[in-house]
Design a protein around this motif. Structure first.
Motif, mmCIF file in Angstrom:
data_model
loop_
_atom_site.group_PDB
_atom_site.id
_atom_site.type_symbol
_atom_site.label_atom_id
_atom_site.label_comp_id
_atom_site.label_asym_id
_atom_site.label_seq_id
_atom_site.Cartn_x
_atom_site.Cartn_y
_atom_site.Cartn_z
ATOM 1 N N LEU A 85 0.527 -1.106 -0.046
ATOM 2 C CA LEU A 85 -0.166 -0.407 -0.233
ATOM 3 C C LEU A 85 0.244 1.013 0.133
ATOM 4 C CD1 LEU A 85 -3.154 1.048 -0.213
ATOM 5 C CD2 LEU A 85 -3.058 1.334 2.610
ATOM 6 N N LEU A 86 1.939 1.071 0.854
ATOM 7 C CA LEU A 86 2.440 2.503 1.001
ATOM 8 C C LEU A 86 3.229 3.026 0.020
ATOM 9 C CD1 LEU A 86 3.728 2.510 4.662
ATOM 10 C CD2 LEU A 86 2.531 3.842 3.723
ATOM 11 N N GLY A 87 3.788 1.680 -1.060
ATOM 12 C CA GLY A 87 4.813 2.025 -2.405
ATOM 13 C C GLY A 87 3.601 1.827 -3.362
ATOM 14 N N GLY A 88 2.254 1.428 -3.444
ATOM 15 C CA GLY A 88 1.231 2.375 -4.190
ATOM 16 C C GLY A 88 0.852 3.568 -4.200
ATOM 17 N N LEU A 89 0.961 3.756 -2.819
ATOM 18 C CA LEU A 89 0.765 5.566 -2.767
ATOM 19 C C LEU A 89 1.909 6.333 -3.023
ATOM 20 C CD1 LEU A 89 -1.460 5.511 0.412
ATOM 21 C CD2 LEU A 89 -2.240 5.704 -1.528
ATOM 22 N N ALA A 90 3.115 6.044 -2.611
ATOM 23 C CA ALA A 90 4.540 6.514 -3.626
ATOM 24 C C ALA A 90 5.243 6.801 -4.621
ATOM 25 C CB ALA A 90 5.142 6.137 -2.752
ATOM 26 N N THR A 91 4.017 5.563 -5.355
ATOM 27 C CA THR A 91 3.814 5.661 -7.474
ATOM 28 C C THR A 91 3.948 7.279 -7.935
ATOM 29 O OG1 THR A 91 3.958 3.316 -7.082
ATOM 30 C CG2 THR A 91 3.796 4.216 -8.876
ATOM 31 N N PRO A 92 2.658 7.424 -7.976
ATOM 32 C CA PRO A 92 2.336 8.879 -8.147
ATOM 33 C C PRO A 92 3.542 9.990 -8.227
ATOM 34 C CG PRO A 92 0.476 7.954 -7.051
ATOM 35 C CD PRO A 92 1.528 7.285 -7.285
ATOM 36 N N LEU A 93 3.828 9.950 -6.756
ATOM 37 C CA LEU A 93 5.114 10.885 -6.028
ATOM 38 C C LEU A 93 6.389 10.725 -7.401
ATOM 39 C CD1 LEU A 93 4.377 10.923 -2.715
ATOM 40 C CD2 LEU A 93 4.104 12.803 -4.300
ATOM 41 N N LEU A 94 6.292 9.466 -7.491
ATOM 42 C CA LEU A 94 7.940 8.824 -8.171
ATOM 43 C C LEU A 94 7.716 9.129 -9.306
ATOM 44 C CD1 LEU A 94 8.414 6.031 -5.936
ATOM 45 C CD2 LEU A 94 9.837 8.298 -5.530
ATOM 46 N N ILE A 95 6.560 8.756 -9.982
ATOM 47 C CA ILE A 95 6.568 8.673 -11.599
ATOM 48 C C ILE A 95 5.678 10.107 -11.629
ATOM 49 C CG2 ILE A 95 5.094 7.906 -13.776
ATOM 50 C CD1 ILE A 95 7.235 5.845 -11.981
ATOM 51 N N SER A 96 5.915 10.781 -11.984
ATOM 52 C CA SER A 96 6.014 12.565 -12.290
ATOM 53 C C SER A 96 6.050 13.273 -13.389
ATOM 54 C CB SER A 96 6.663 13.415 -10.643
ATOM 55 O OG SER A 96 7.885 14.290 -11.734
ATOM 56 N N SER A 97 4.663 13.805 -13.732
ATOM 57 C CA SER A 97 5.114 14.621 -15.484
ATOM 58 C C SER A 97 4.608 15.446 -15.417
ATOM 59 C CB SER A 97 3.792 13.319 -15.869
ATOM 60 O OG SER A 97 3.235 13.687 -16.950
ATOM 61 N N PRO A 98 4.988 16.036 -16.326
ATOM 62 C CA PRO A 98 4.935 17.827 -16.612
ATOM 63 C C PRO A 98 4.060 18.188 -17.045
ATOM 64 C CG PRO A 98 6.518 16.582 -19.046
ATOM 65 C CD PRO A 98 6.224 16.195 -17.386
ATOM 66 N N ARG A 99 2.938 17.093 -17.184
ATOM 67 C CA ARG A 99 1.512 17.431 -17.505
ATOM 68 C C ARG A 99 0.947 17.400 -16.179
ATOM 69 N NH1 ARG A 99 0.248 14.155 -21.700
ATOM 70 N NH2 ARG A 99 2.275 13.095 -21.499
ATOM 71 N N ASP A 100 -0.447 17.712 -16.184
ATOM 72 C CA ASP A 100 -1.336 17.160 -15.133
ATOM 73 C C ASP A 100 -1.838 16.363 -15.522
ATOM 74 O OD1 ASP A 100 -0.600 19.201 -13.075
ATOM 75 O OD2 ASP A 100 -1.844 21.107 -13.783
ATOM 76 N N GLU A 101 -2.313 15.287 -14.868
ATOM 77 C CA GLU A 101 -3.131 14.173 -15.407
ATOM 78 C C GLU A 101 -4.003 13.716 -13.938
ATOM 79 O OE1 GLU A 101 -1.270 11.026 -17.737
ATOM 80 O OE2 GLU A 101 -0.099 12.513 -18.913
ATOM 81 N N TYR A 102 -4.724 14.427 -13.784
ATOM 82 C CA TYR A 102 -5.226 14.186 -12.376
ATOM 83 C C TYR A 102 -6.508 13.411 -12.537
ATOM 84 C CZ TYR A 102 -8.424 17.844 -14.510
ATOM 85 O OH TYR A 102 -9.196 17.830 -15.779
ATOM 86 N N LEU A 103 -6.797 13.318 -14.393
ATOM 87 C CA LEU A 103 -7.995 11.956 -14.001
ATOM 88 C C LEU A 103 -6.993 10.660 -13.425
ATOM 89 C CD1 LEU A 103 -10.470 13.404 -17.209
ATOM 90 C CD2 LEU A 103 -10.980 12.670 -14.537
ATOM 91 N N SER A 104 -5.819 10.556 -14.644
ATOM 92 C CA SER A 104 -5.045 9.513 -14.400
ATOM 93 C C SER A 104 -4.853 8.660 -13.537
ATOM 94 C CB SER A 104 -3.756 9.428 -15.513
ATOM 95 O OG SER A 104 -4.075 9.469 -15.613
ATOM 96 N N LEU A 105 -4.312 10.083 -12.072
ATOM 97 C CA LEU A 105 -4.289 10.112 -10.807
ATOM 98 C C LEU A 105 -5.404 9.424 -9.578
ATOM 99 C CD1 LEU A 105 -2.315 10.338 -8.452
ATOM 100 C CD2 LEU A 105 -3.574 12.670 -8.443
#
Length: 124
Positions: A85-105
Motif C-alpha cells: 500500500l505504501l509503495g502504491g501510494l508513493a508511485t504517483p509521487l515517484l512517477i511525476s509528469s510535466p503535465r497535469d493528469e489528474y484523471l489518471s491519478l
C-alpha cells in the motif's frame, strides 16, 4: 539493474525456504525487504540512471505492487500488505509528469483503494 534483480531473487528464495520450514515473521521481513529493494532499484533505474523509460518503470512498479499484495494475501503477511500500500501510494509521487493528469491519478487511486479493500476483505 540485473544485480538488484538477482539479489531480489536470492532473498525471495531464502524467504520462501524459511516460510516452508514454518517460520512466520522472518520470511515476512525478508519478503518485504526484497520488495522494497526492488522497488527502489526500479525507481533508480528510470529516475536517476535513465536505463528504462518512465512508462516501463511505471509498469514494473505496478507489477511489484500487485506482487506484494498477492504475497501478502497468500502468506497472510499484513505488514507486507502495508508495504504494498505504501509503495502504491508513493508511485504517483515517484512517477511525476510535466503535465497535469489528474484523471489518471484519481483512477489509479480508486484502483489502489479497491485493492486495499479486497485485501482487507480477504483478511481472516
Amino acid at each position: 539493474m540485473m544485480r538488484v534483480v538477482r539479489m531480489f531473487l536470492v532473498v525471495m528464495g531464502v524467504a520462501y525456504r524459511f516460510a516452508k520450514k514454518g517460520w512466520r515473521l522472518f520470511p515476512q521481513f525478508l519478503f518485504s525487504a526484497a520488495l522494497v529493494v526492488l522497488y527502489l532499484g526500479t525507481y533508480a533505474s528510470f529516475g536517476f540512471f535513465h536505463v528504462v523509460s518512465q512508462e516501463v518503470g511505471l509498469v514494473f512498479l505496478l507489477i511489484l505492487i500487485v506482487e506484494a499484495a498477492l504475497l501478502a494475501v497468500v502468506y497472510e503477511a499484513w505488514p507486507m500488505a502495508l508495504v504494498a500500500l505504501l509503495g502504491g501510494l508513493a508511485t504517483p509521487l515517484l512517477i511525476s509528469s510535466p503535465r497535469d493528469e489528474y484523471l489518471s491519478l484519481f483512477a489509479y487511486l480508486l484502483l489502489l483503494n479497491g485493492g486495499a479493500l479486497l485485501i482487507l476483505w480477504r483478511r481472516p
